[in-house]
Design a protein around this motif. Sequence first.
Motif, PDB file in Angstrom:
ATOM      1  N   TRP A  60     -26.498   4.296  -7.557  1.00 38.39           N
ATOM      2  CA  TRP A  60     -25.832   5.410  -8.239  1.00 38.39           C
ATOM      3  C   TRP A  60     -25.214   6.422  -7.286  1.00 38.39           C
ATOM      4  N   GLU A  61     -25.090   6.056  -6.012  1.00 36.67           N
ATOM      5  CA  GLU A  61     -24.387   6.921  -5.069  1.00 36.67           C
ATOM      6  C   GLU A  61     -22.898   6.556  -5.119  1.00 36.67           C
ATOM      7  N   GLU A  62     -22.074   7.589  -5.093  1.00 41.00           N
ATOM      8  CA  GLU A  62     -20.632   7.390  -5.250  1.00 41.00           C
ATOM      9  C   GLU A  62     -19.983   6.841  -3.975  1.00 41.00           C
ATOM     10  N   PHE A  63     -19.042   5.947  -4.153  1.00 42.01           N
ATOM     11  CA  PHE A  63     -18.189   5.459  -3.067  1.00 42.01           C
ATOM     12  C   PHE A  63     -16.797   5.224  -3.643  1.00 42.01           C
ATOM     13  N   ARG A  64     -15.847   4.912  -2.784  1.00 37.28           N
ATOM     14  CA  ARG A  64     -14.463   4.724  -3.225  1.00 37.28           C
ATOM     15  C   ARG A  64     -13.999   3.289  -3.019  1.00 37.28           C
ATOM     16  N   ILE A  65     -13.158   2.863  -3.932  1.00 34.40           N
ATOM     17  CA  ILE A  65     -12.407   1.625  -3.755  1.00 34.40           C
ATOM     18  C   ILE A  65     -10.944   2.041  -3.772  1.00 34.40           C
ATOM     19  N   SER A  66     -10.239   1.649  -2.739  1.00 34.00           N
ATOM     20  CA  SER A  66      -8.821   2.003  -2.667  1.00 34.00           C
ATOM     21  C   SER A  66      -8.037   0.789  -2.203  1.00 34.00           C
ATOM     22  N   GLY A  67      -6.747   0.856  -2.410  1.00 32.33           N
ATOM     23  CA  GLY A  67      -5.907  -0.253  -1.998  1.00 32.33           C
ATOM     24  C   GLY A  67      -4.463  -0.002  -2.356  1.00 32.33           C
ATOM     25  N   THR A  68      -3.679  -1.052  -2.228  1.00 34.03           N
ATOM     26  CA  THR A  68      -2.253  -0.956  -2.526  1.00 34.03           C
ATOM     27  C   THR A  68      -1.844  -2.128  -3.408  1.00 34.03           C
ATOM     28  N   SER A  69      -0.693  -1.959  -4.006  1.00 35.45           N
ATOM     29  CA  SER A  69      -0.136  -3.031  -4.827  1.00 35.45           C
ATOM     30  C   SER A  69       1.320  -3.222  -4.451  1.00 35.45           C
ATOM     31  N   THR A  70       1.785  -4.426  -4.633  1.00 30.60           N
ATOM     32  CA  THR A  70       3.209  -4.707  -4.509  1.00 30.60           C
ATOM     33  C   THR A  70       3.616  -5.426  -5.783  1.00 30.60           C
ATOM     34  N   GLY A  71       4.785  -5.105  -6.285  1.00 26.92           N
ATOM     35  CA  GLY A  71       5.276  -5.760  -7.483  1.00 26.92           C
ATOM     36  C   GLY A  71       4.786  -5.171  -8.787  1.00 26.92           C
ATOM     37  N   LEU A  72       3.928  -4.157  -8.751  1.00 30.90           N
ATOM     38  CA  LEU A  72       3.478  -3.479  -9.966  1.00 30.90           C
ATOM     39  C   LEU A  72       4.224  -2.163 -10.100  1.00 30.90           C
TER      40      LEU A  72
END
Length: 134
Positions: A60-72
């Motif tokens: 229950w500890e917070e973390f981040r998921i991040s990224g990029t997209s192409t074509g969306l």
Amino acid sequence: MNRAYRLVAAGVLSVALVGASAATSMAAPVERPAAPVSPAPVPPTATLTAKASVNSVKAWEEFRISGTSTGLTAGTQVSVQQKQKSAWVTLPASVAVNKSGAYSLRVKLGIKGKNELRMAGGGVVSPVVTVTIL
């Protein structure tokens, strides 16, 4: 007699015309050349990347998921999916892709052990990211 002959001739002619039109209406349809069809535009191949901000975290500890997209397109919603047993389950965590194709969202997980996660949206999925919950 001349009048009778004309009536008979008219009757025969009308029967012949009706018979001919019925025969043509029951005949096989005439094949017409198809109009040239332009091929449907091929959409660009869309992709998603994903990266977790940590390799392991307490439950229950917070973390981040991040990224990029192409074509969306900007505004396309991408959601976190978690592998539970053999099925991918969409979690109630989603975010819209911005105009540059990037996204980032906060996640809290409680299932201890190795969690396989991925992002999904716009008909594409990202590669799997593993986060261990302690």
